[in-house]
Design a protein around this motif. Structure first.
Motif, mmCIF file in Angstrom:
data_model
loop_
_atom_site.group_PDB
_atom_site.id
_atom_site.type_symbol
_atom_site.label_atom_id
_atom_site.label_comp_id
_atom_site.label_asym_id
_atom_site.label_seq_id
_atom_site.Cartn_x
_atom_site.Cartn_y
_atom_site.Cartn_z
ATOM 1 N N LEU A 24 0.712 -1.302 0.082
ATOM 2 C CA LEU A 24 -0.049 -0.012 0.024
ATOM 3 C C LEU A 24 0.846 1.225 -0.008
ATOM 4 O O LEU A 24 2.074 1.110 0.395
ATOM 5 C CB LEU A 24 -0.871 0.211 1.203
ATOM 6 N N ARG A 25 0.426 2.214 -0.531
ATOM 7 C CA ARG A 25 1.281 3.449 -0.599
ATOM 8 C C ARG A 25 0.850 4.518 0.547
ATOM 9 O O ARG A 25 -0.439 4.597 0.757
ATOM 10 C CB ARG A 25 1.068 4.416 -1.867
ATOM 11 N N ILE A 26 1.690 5.435 0.830
ATOM 12 C CA ILE A 26 1.624 6.526 1.807
ATOM 13 C C ILE A 26 2.004 7.598 1.307
ATOM 14 O O ILE A 26 3.116 8.015 1.152
ATOM 15 C CB ILE A 26 2.278 6.208 3.155
ATOM 16 N N PRO A 27 1.389 8.517 0.660
ATOM 17 C CA PRO A 27 1.746 9.863 0.197
ATOM 18 C C PRO A 27 2.248 10.820 1.143
ATOM 19 O O PRO A 27 1.610 10.912 2.318
ATOM 20 C CB PRO A 27 0.306 10.538 -0.369
ATOM 21 N N VAL A 28 3.432 11.264 0.940
ATOM 22 C CA VAL A 28 4.085 12.275 2.088
ATOM 23 C C VAL A 28 3.784 13.646 1.843
ATOM 24 O O VAL A 28 3.918 13.998 0.695
ATOM 25 C CB VAL A 28 5.437 11.843 2.057
ATOM 26 N N LYS A 29 3.071 14.162 2.817
ATOM 27 C CA LYS A 29 2.841 15.591 2.651
ATOM 28 C C LYS A 29 3.860 16.417 3.448
ATOM 29 O O LYS A 29 3.972 16.349 4.846
ATOM 30 C CB LYS A 29 1.604 16.027 2.999
ATOM 31 N N TRP A 30 4.724 17.231 2.951
ATOM 32 C CA TRP A 30 5.789 18.098 3.661
ATOM 33 C C TRP A 30 4.943 19.595 4.323
ATOM 34 O O TRP A 30 4.412 20.030 3.618
ATOM 35 C CB TRP A 30 6.803 18.767 2.873
ATOM 36 N N LYS A 31 5.109 19.549 5.764
ATOM 37 C CA LYS A 31 4.373 20.729 6.230
ATOM 38 C C LYS A 31 5.205 22.101 5.887
ATOM 39 O O LYS A 31 4.992 23.041 5.523
ATOM 40 C CB LYS A 31 4.333 20.831 7.787
ATOM 41 N N GLY A 32 6.617 21.896 6.127
ATOM 42 C CA GLY A 32 7.717 22.824 5.509
ATOM 43 C C GLY A 32 8.348 22.593 4.336
ATOM 44 O O GLY A 32 7.848 22.007 3.529
ATOM 45 N N ALA A 33 9.594 23.117 4.144
ATOM 46 C CA ALA A 33 10.428 23.264 3.071
ATOM 47 C C ALA A 33 10.881 21.461 2.967
ATOM 48 O O ALA A 33 11.169 20.892 4.168
ATOM 49 C CB ALA A 33 11.477 24.128 3.047
ATOM 50 N N ARG A 34 10.632 20.957 1.775
ATOM 51 C CA ARG A 34 11.372 19.637 1.597
ATOM 52 C C ARG A 34 12.917 19.626 1.758
ATOM 53 O O ARG A 34 13.519 20.482 1.023
ATOM 54 C CB ARG A 34 10.979 19.195 0.460
#
Length: 291
Positions: A280-290
């Motif tokens: 299964l996939r987990i999309p990663v969402k950055w709160k700040g700068a990557r």
């Protein structure tokens, strides 16, 4: 008139109620919203909950011919493929599952997913009728929680999925992609035009504050009189303001990411990789700068 037989199966880890809907004249049955047991921390899945339903059906001489999904759930994985394999049941859902597939296909980069609903065996339009033995079931499109939510009406009974909860708990959230509080209100008001003695069977219960037991059966009349969110007299604008404010503070469902990926495929996992493992996939969402 033949009265349906209804057996409820409560899954406490996900607060989900699945149902066996049976026609006593023909011993034909439908399973509604079955749960796949899934442990997020370990990735382990099993069919214990589904096996309990199947064993009950076998012990009571019910022949399961279909699985009915009220929508693509975000809080549990569907065990629909288990029943398809074990009983040759077909899987049905609302035709607007195609909209949900189109929304989530890019989010999870599911390039192999067809967005025509073909993972399911049958797609229901609003008002469409079909049979469970000699029982006539009417599909009612009740969007708002998701674009594809359906209620299933048979005689004086309606299975309403996540659209409504017990009157002391309220209504479904409407903040998932494709959800809309105003649409949800209109769907609920449409449901509330059914006769007051119509029995409603719900997909979840979380115990309202002060209540010690789980409950999942109510009536249209009880909802109209005492729903804390949408009783008679609550305007559309009042409901939308309440629902949107409430949704803004709700946590993301624990099983949201795996549930959506599996359930928009009719409970099917993606094909195994070369090592034989399904992922299964987990999309990663950055709160700040990557980094």
């Amino acid at each position: 008139m033949t009265q349906p037989i209804i057996e409820a199966f409560f899954d406490e880890p996900t607060n989900t109620i699945s149902y066996l809907l049976g026609d006593p004249a023909t011993r034909t049955a439908a399973v509604i919203d079955p749960v796949l047991d899934f442990d997020l921390a370990s990735g382990e899945a099993d069919f214990a909950s589904a096996e309990r339903i199947l064993q009950f059906a076998q012990d009571h001489d019910w022949r399961i011919e279909m699985v009915l999904e009220t929508h693509a759930h975000a809080d549990h994985l569907s065990a629909a493929p288990f029943f398809k394999t074990k009983t040759d049941a077909w899987i049905g859902i609302g035709a607007h599952i195609r909209d949900v597939q189109r929304i989530f296909r890019p989010i999870f980069a599911m390039t192999d997913l067809q967005t025509d609903g073909s993972d399911f065996d049958r797609l229901f339009d609003d008002g469409e009728r079909f049979a469970v033995g000699e029982l006539t079931v009417t599909a009612m499109h009740v969007p708002g929680h998701t674009p594809a939510d359906m209620a299933y009406l048979v005689d004086d009974t309606a299975f309403v999925g996540d659209t409504l909860f017990m009157p002391d708990y309220g209504t479904a959230r409407a903040d998932f992609p494709g959800g809309d509080a105003r649409t949800l209100y209109r769907s609920i008001r449409r449901l509330l035009t059914l006769p007051d003695d119509t029995r409603l069977f719900l997909c979840h219960d979380y115990k309202a504050p002060g209540r010690e037991d789980y409950r999942w059966e109510t009536t249209i009349g009880e909802q109209r009189r005492s729903s804390v969110h949408v009783h008679d007299g609550v305007s559309e604008d009042e409901f939308v303001a309440m629902r949107e404010a409430r949704d803004a503070g709700l946590a993301v469902p624990r099983l949201l990411l795996p549930s959506i990926q599996v359930n928009i495929r009719a409970g099917r996992f993606a094909e195994a990789e070369a090592n034989g493992v399904q992922y299964l996939r987990i999309p990663v969402k950055w709160k700040g700068a990557r980094l």
